[in-house]
Write a protein that holds these residues in place. Structure first.
Motif, mmCIF file in Angstrom:
data_model
loop_
_atom_site.group_PDB
_atom_site.id
_atom_site.type_symbol
_atom_site.label_atom_id
_atom_site.label_comp_id
_atom_site.label_asym_id
_atom_site.label_seq_id
_atom_site.Cartn_x
_atom_site.Cartn_y
_atom_site.Cartn_z
ATOM 1 N N PHE A 40 -74.881 12.704 44.231
ATOM 2 C CA PHE A 40 -75.446 12.750 42.172
ATOM 3 C C PHE A 40 -76.818 12.316 42.479
ATOM 4 O O PHE A 40 -77.754 12.357 43.344
ATOM 5 N N GLY A 74 -69.453 16.946 40.941
ATOM 6 C CA GLY A 74 -69.183 15.894 40.742
ATOM 7 C C GLY A 74 -69.376 14.718 42.195
ATOM 8 O O GLY A 74 -69.188 13.958 41.167
ATOM 9 N N ALA A 98 -65.553 8.324 41.181
ATOM 10 C CA ALA A 98 -65.520 9.504 40.994
ATOM 11 C C ALA A 98 -65.075 10.634 42.060
ATOM 12 O O ALA A 98 -64.195 11.224 42.490
ATOM 13 N N ASN A 103 -62.081 12.168 41.082
ATOM 14 C CA ASN A 103 -61.689 13.320 41.602
ATOM 15 C C ASN A 103 -60.863 13.873 42.425
ATOM 16 O O ASN A 103 -60.275 15.774 42.006
ATOM 17 N N SER A 160 -69.622 12.140 26.185
ATOM 18 C CA SER A 160 -69.935 12.072 27.448
ATOM 19 C C SER A 160 -71.060 12.805 28.692
ATOM 20 O O SER A 160 -71.609 13.936 27.783
ATOM 21 N N SER A 161 -70.616 12.105 29.675
ATOM 22 C CA SER A 161 -71.740 12.514 30.562
ATOM 23 C C SER A 161 -71.268 14.340 30.741
ATOM 24 O O SER A 161 -72.167 14.562 32.519
ATOM 25 N N THR A 165 -65.851 13.155 34.083
ATOM 26 C CA THR A 165 -66.300 11.779 34.546
ATOM 27 C C THR A 165 -65.847 11.047 33.541
ATOM 28 O O THR A 165 -65.111 10.897 33.128
ATOM 29 N N THR A 253 -66.844 1.953 35.890
ATOM 30 C CA THR A 253 -67.588 2.429 37.405
ATOM 31 C C THR A 253 -68.015 1.251 38.475
ATOM 32 O O THR A 253 -67.995 0.310 37.856
#
Length: 326
Positions: A40, A74, A98, A103, A160-161, A165, A253
């Motif tokens: 990221f 992502g 993620a 994913n 959301s981002s 996500t 997360t």
């Protein structure tokens, strides 16, 4: 015949030498800098955890652990790069929920297998998400928000981002368990989403607790609930969403280290010891505690089991949300 035997003996000797060299190199690991890929962009919570851990791992391993940000798709681009790297321990991944749980359910075509293409190293930390609203929004608790959403289905939106996500899916799980309806507005990152929520353009947001922390403390956002099963130590007065009436609600997360599949056990053991020592360091623990991260520091086997459980948990939620990326 003698020539054939001679060639065979030479081949066996070469193989033995290569095997011996491989064992020796694993035992001597590391002899050069290690690259830790963060899949990221810089500045997010994953990048922060990576830089804290990499610095301490470097001290233990007596070699630099260099953080390289390789974002895109992502997290898939960076994760795929590690999956395809030489399995020698010199390229490792700071993976997340993620890359290793969401994913695989979101993308029609994945460039790697989250379970088979990686050797687990350690589950490092679990980071809570948080449900926040603009301070002028009428709801001051999760039960009040649920009541508003049920009274006027589809009227309100949450930010959301981005599509697919963990924060988007935190909202979808809220809708499912709370039996409510609200519109999802995806942004290209948490930063622009927060700007609009603080400005009142969108009233509700699911965010990582670290990026919302200062806004909550300053009063620019109101925290209605944390997404984990227990309250966040840095905000003990903020109830969990489950406490607000959504029994069983639990999302978060997480950050974990992976190497390419086939990496020698001796190398995995060395990386595991250094990683766990890093998150146990008092300075690192204190910095992680600032945004309520729960330090874990697991065995490779425990991380492997964690990934399997997360894949099983999120697949049906993603399917029900209808989110899919080509």
């Amino acid at each position: 015949m003698m020539r054939v035997m001679t060639r065979a003996l030479r081949a066996l000797g070469a193989a033995a030498l290569l095997a011996g060299a491989s064992q020796a190199s694993a035992a001597d690991f590391p002899t050069r800098p290690i690259t830790m890929i963060v899949p990221f962009a810089p500045g997010g919570s994953t990048d922060l955890v990576a830089r804290l851990v990499a610095a301490k791992m470097g001290e233990t391993l007596k070699q630099q652990v260099l953080v390289e940000n390789r974002g895109g798709a992502g997290g898939n681009l960076g994760a795929a790069a590690v999956a395809k790297a030489d399995p020698d321990g010199y390229t490792i991944l700071m993976g997340t929920v993620a890359t290793h749980a969401l994913n695989p359910a979101l993308y029609k075509r994945m460039p790697y297998d989250a379970a088979k293409d990686f050797a687990p190293i350690s589950l490092l930390a679990i980071v809570p998400n948080v449900l926040v609203v603009n301070p002028n929004f009428p709801a001051k608790s999760v039960p009040e928000l649920v009541e508003m959403l049920k009274k006027e289905p589809g009227k309100y939106a949450y930010a959301s981002s981005g599509n697919g996500t963990p924060l988007h899916l935190s909202g979808e799980l809220f809708k499912k368990i709370g039996e409510v309806d609200m519109i999802h507005i995806p942004y290209k990152g948490a930063g622009p989403a927060l700007v609009d929520v603080i400005a009142g353009q969108v009233p509700i947001m699911f965010d990582n607790l670290p990026s919302s922390t200062e806004h909550i403390k300053s009063g620019r956002l109101r925290a209605l609930g944390v997404t984990t099963a227990t309250r966040a130590p840095s905000f003990p007065d903020v109830p969990t969403i489950a406490e607000g009436g959504l029994a069983g609600y639990d999302t978060y997360t997480w950050n974990a280290l992976f190497a390419p599949a086939g990496t020698p056990k001796e190398v995995i053991d060395a990386l595991n010891a250094a990683a766990n020592q890093a998150v146990a360091d008092p300075t690192v623990k204190a910095k992680l505690a600032d945004f309520s991260a729960t330090v874990v520091g697991s065995t490779p086997e425990a991380l492997g089991e964690h990934v399997q459980k997360e894949l099983a948990k999120w697949a049906p939620i993603v399917k029900e949300s209808g989110a899919q990326i080509d």
